[in-house]
Design a protein around this motif. Structure first.
Motif, PDB file in Angstrom:
ATOM      1  N   MET A 182       8.491  -1.280   0.412  1.00 30.90           N
ATOM      2  CA  MET A 182       9.623  -1.535   1.296  1.00 30.90           C
ATOM      3  C   MET A 182       9.249  -1.614   2.767  1.00 30.90           C
ATOM      4  O   MET A 182      10.039  -2.088   3.579  1.00 30.90           O
ATOM      5  CB  MET A 182      10.675  -0.435   1.123  1.00 30.90           C
ATOM      6  N   SER A 183       8.077  -1.111   3.117  1.00 37.87           N
ATOM      7  CA  SER A 183       7.725  -0.999   4.536  1.00 37.87           C
ATOM      8  C   SER A 183       6.213  -0.935   4.712  1.00 37.87           C
ATOM      9  O   SER A 183       5.488  -0.537   3.803  1.00 37.87           O
ATOM     10  CB  SER A 183       8.370   0.272   5.108  1.00 37.87           C
ATOM     11  N   GLY A 184       5.782  -1.287   5.910  1.00 37.01           N
ATOM     12  CA  GLY A 184       4.365  -1.175   6.268  1.00 37.01           C
ATOM     13  C   GLY A 184       4.029   0.167   6.884  1.00 37.01           C
ATOM     14  O   GLY A 184       2.929   0.337   7.429  1.00 37.01           O
ATOM     15  N   THR A 185       4.948   1.123   6.798  1.00 38.95           N
ATOM     16  CA  THR A 185       4.728   2.438   7.409  1.00 38.95           C
ATOM     17  C   THR A 185       3.458   3.100   6.893  1.00 38.95           C
ATOM     18  O   THR A 185       2.686   3.690   7.664  1.00 38.95           O
ATOM     19  CB  THR A 185       5.948   3.348   7.166  1.00 38.95           C
ATOM     20  N   ILE A 186       3.233   3.021   5.586  1.00 38.60           N
ATOM     21  CA  ILE A 186       2.043   3.623   4.992  1.00 38.60           C
ATOM     22  C   ILE A 186       0.769   3.044   5.600  1.00 38.60           C
ATOM     23  O   ILE A 186      -0.177   3.771   5.927  1.00 38.60           O
ATOM     24  CB  ILE A 186       2.039   3.422   3.456  1.00 38.60           C
ATOM     25  N   HIS A 243       5.423   9.249   3.141  1.00 39.59           N
ATOM     26  CA  HIS A 243       6.266   8.195   3.717  1.00 39.59           C
ATOM     27  C   HIS A 243       6.964   7.299   2.699  1.00 39.59           C
ATOM     28  O   HIS A 243       6.684   7.332   1.498  1.00 39.59           O
ATOM     29  CB  HIS A 243       5.422   7.363   4.676  1.00 39.59           C
ATOM     30  N   LEU A 244       7.872   6.502   3.257  1.00 38.94           N
ATOM     31  CA  LEU A 244       8.658   5.503   2.538  1.00 38.94           C
ATOM     32  C   LEU A 244       7.771   4.608   1.681  1.00 38.94           C
ATOM     33  O   LEU A 244       6.653   4.266   2.064  1.00 38.94           O
ATOM     34  CB  LEU A 244       9.411   4.650   3.571  1.00 38.94           C
ATOM     35  N   VAL A 303       0.323   9.941   1.894  1.00 37.57           N
ATOM     36  CA  VAL A 303       0.861   9.785   0.542  1.00 37.57           C
ATOM     37  C   VAL A 303       2.001   8.764   0.549  1.00 37.57           C
ATOM     38  O   VAL A 303       2.945   8.882   1.336  1.00 37.57           O
ATOM     39  CB  VAL A 303       1.383  11.125  -0.010  1.00 37.57           C
ATOM     40  N   ASP A 304       1.879   7.783  -0.329  1.00 41.27           N
ATOM     41  CA  ASP A 304       2.946   6.821  -0.560  1.00 41.27           C
ATOM     42  C   ASP A 304       3.923   7.454  -1.549  1.00 41.27           C
ATOM     43  O   ASP A 304       3.593   7.658  -2.713  1.00 41.27           O
ATOM     44  CB  ASP A 304       2.362   5.529  -1.139  1.00 41.27           C
ATOM     45  N   SER A 305       5.124   7.763  -1.091  1.00 42.18           N
ATOM     46  CA  SER A 305       6.092   8.441  -1.960  1.00 42.18           C
ATOM     47  C   SER A 305       6.601   7.547  -3.077  1.00 42.18           C
ATOM     48  O   SER A 305       7.083   8.035  -4.102  1.00 42.18           O
ATOM     49  CB  SER A 305       7.291   8.918  -1.130  1.00 42.18           C
ATOM     50  N   LEU A 306       6.543   6.222  -2.851  1.00 38.79           N
ATOM     51  CA  LEU A 306       7.119   5.242  -3.772  1.00 38.79           C
ATOM     52  C   LEU A 306       8.625   5.449  -3.931  1.00 38.79           C
ATOM     53  O   LEU A 306       9.234   5.040  -4.909  1.00 38.79           O
ATOM     54  CB  LEU A 306       6.440   5.293  -5.144  1.00 38.79           C
ATOM     55  N   LYS A 307       9.231   6.103  -2.940  1.00 37.31           N
ATOM     56  CA  LYS A 307      10.654   6.409  -2.952  1.00 37.31           C
ATOM     57  C   LYS A 307      11.277   6.004  -1.610  1.00 37.31           C
ATOM     58  O   LYS A 307      10.592   5.534  -0.707  1.00 37.31           O
ATOM     59  CB  LYS A 307      10.875   7.909  -3.180  1.00 37.31           C
ATOM     60  N   ALA A 308      12.607   6.215  -1.490  1.00 41.89           N
ATOM     61  CA  ALA A 308      13.314   5.905  -0.257  1.00 41.89           C
ATOM     62  C   ALA A 308      14.430   6.917  -0.048  1.00 41.89           C
ATOM     63  O   ALA A 308      14.879   7.581  -0.981  1.00 41.89           O
ATOM     64  CB  ALA A 308      13.889   4.489  -0.309  1.00 41.89           C
ATOM     65  N   SER A 309      14.879   7.036   1.199  1.00 39.25           N
ATOM     66  CA  SER A 309      15.936   7.957   1.608  1.00 39.25           C
ATOM     67  C   SER A 309      15.605   9.379   1.139  1.00 39.25           C
ATOM     68  O   SER A 309      14.441   9.784   1.186  1.00 39.25           O
ATOM     69  CB  SER A 309      17.294   7.482   1.108  1.00 39.25           C
ATOM     70  N   SER A 342      11.505  -2.085  11.762  1.00 45.03           N
ATOM     71  CA  SER A 342      10.040  -2.125  11.852  1.00 45.03           C
ATOM     72  C   SER A 342       9.470  -0.725  11.768  1.00 45.03           C
ATOM     73  O   SER A 342      10.123   0.261  12.130  1.00 45.03           O
ATOM     74  CB  SER A 342       9.589  -2.797  13.146  1.00 45.03           C
ATOM     75  N   GLN A 343       8.222  -0.646  11.287  1.00 45.55           N
ATOM     76  CA  GLN A 343       7.550   0.629  11.112  1.00 45.55           C
ATOM     77  C   GLN A 343       6.906   1.090  12.423  1.00 45.55           C
ATOM     78  O   GLN A 343       6.703   0.299  13.335  1.00 45.55           O
ATOM     79  CB  GLN A 343       6.465   0.518  10.035  1.00 45.55           C
ATOM     80  N   PRO A 344       6.549   2.381  12.505  1.00 42.74           N
ATOM     81  CA  PRO A 344       5.791   2.866  13.658  1.00 42.74           C
ATOM     82  C   PRO A 344       4.427   2.179  13.710  1.00 42.74           C
ATOM     83  O   PRO A 344       3.878   1.784  12.672  1.00 42.74           O
ATOM     84  CB  PRO A 344       5.627   4.363  13.381  1.00 42.74           C
ATOM     85  N   THR A 345       3.877   2.051  14.881  1.00 42.56           N
ATOM     86  CA  THR A 345       2.546   1.461  15.033  1.00 42.56           C
ATOM     87  C   THR A 345       1.481   2.497  14.695  1.00 42.56           C
ATOM     88  O   THR A 345       1.733   3.714  14.743  1.00 42.56           O
ATOM     89  CB  THR A 345       2.321   0.981  16.464  1.00 42.56           C
TER      90      THR A 345
END
Length: 286
Positions: free
Chosen positions: A96-100, A91-92, A119-125, A63-66
């Motif tokens: 893949m995630s609701g972090t953004i 961010h991730l 910024v949505d990196s559109l990337k991972a790891s 889960s993502q941070p709140t």
């Protein structure tokens, strides 16, 4: 304008020495294992996570941070700085995630206290991490928020990532396989070279028969894209250091490398890829 502070999340898999060197702040995502919740990279190391993963009968939940956790972090950074600052929060992939989404809500909530660009990196790891480190270098050199953001957006378009997994089980069960889902049956018989598309989703770049040929496919793709252009290379691995080192050396053999980084895939990304995954990220160095 004030100084620029860089924030990212734990899925960027940035080595501790680079976090410290460039004063990058990391907010952890969470992993739920057998009714226990852990903070990625805080109270759950990669080594401990993969040991737990081997003994689990089900796939871990993440889960993502709140938004509140992001708000608290942004405010703490502002207070600690003791001067006017801007925050660039990278961010991730949102695919893949609701972090953004959490970061955007928090940025809106604190806008009267501090300016935050998300910024949505559109990337991972480390494909996220390699972008974060480049942004942090610019900030350390005194670049303003607009300059950092502009260069980051340029680098996003020019950064490539390719990865190999030992099994598609985790990507499939977590629903993170994106447009590759229709090819699961055929890919299981091969060694798929996976990548991320422009929407930040996993897709099968090409199928190869065996690891050696898969690495050759990656070499060919990287050489075609970057040629002799100076680049930074980052390889991340999930408890597969030897394979990670081999992939790094394969990339260095065909690229004009200005720097290279070998890092570990943490528990959140590892929950979606499994043990044995190796990934290479490349971004221009000029």
């Amino acid at each position: 304008m004030g100084k620029v502070k860089i924030v990212t999340d734990s899925t960027a898999d940035i080595p501790a020495e680079l976090l410290q060197k460039y004063q990058i702040t990391v907010i952890p995502l969470k992993v739920m294992i057998e009714n226990e919740t852990y903070q990625d990279g805080v109270n759950l190391t990669p080594e401990a996570f993969y040991n737990k993963l081997d003994m689990m009968n089900s796939v871990p939940a993440t889960s993502q941070p709140t938004p509140f956790e992001f708000e608290t972090m942004y405010q703490r950074i502002r207070e600690k700085a003791g001067e006017e600052i801007s925050i660039l929060s990278i961010h991730l992939s949102s695919a893949m995630s609701g972090t953004i989404q959490s970061a955007v809500l928090a940025a809106e909530a604190v806008k009267e206290e501090v300016s935050v660009e998300v910024v949505d990196s559109l990337k991972a790891s480390y494909a996220v991490g390699i972008l974060v480190v480049e942004a942090a270098k610019l900030a350390a050199q005194g670049a303003g928020i607009e300059g950092c953001r502009k260069k980051l957006e340029e680098r996003k378009e020019e950064t490539s990532v390719y990865f190999l997994v030992d099994t598609l089980e985790y990507l499939q069960k977590n629903g993170r396989i994106g447009r590759a889902s229709a090819l699961i049956g055929s890919l299981l018989k091969m060694k798929p070279v996976l990548s991320l598309n422009r929407d930040g989703e996993v897709y099968p770049y090409r199928k190869a028969r065996g690891k050696k040929k898969a690495v050759a496919v990656i070499q060919e793709a990287l050489e075609h894209q970057y040629g002799t252009r100076p680049v930074h290379i980052g390889v991340s691995h999930a408890q597969a250091e030897e394979s990670g080192q081999e992939l790094l050396e394969a990339a260095e053999a065909v690229l004009n490398s200005r720097s290279s980084t070998l890092t570990k895939i943490g528990s959140v990304i590892g929950s979606h890829t499994g043990r044995g995954t190796v990934s290479v990220a490349v971004t221009p160095a000029e």
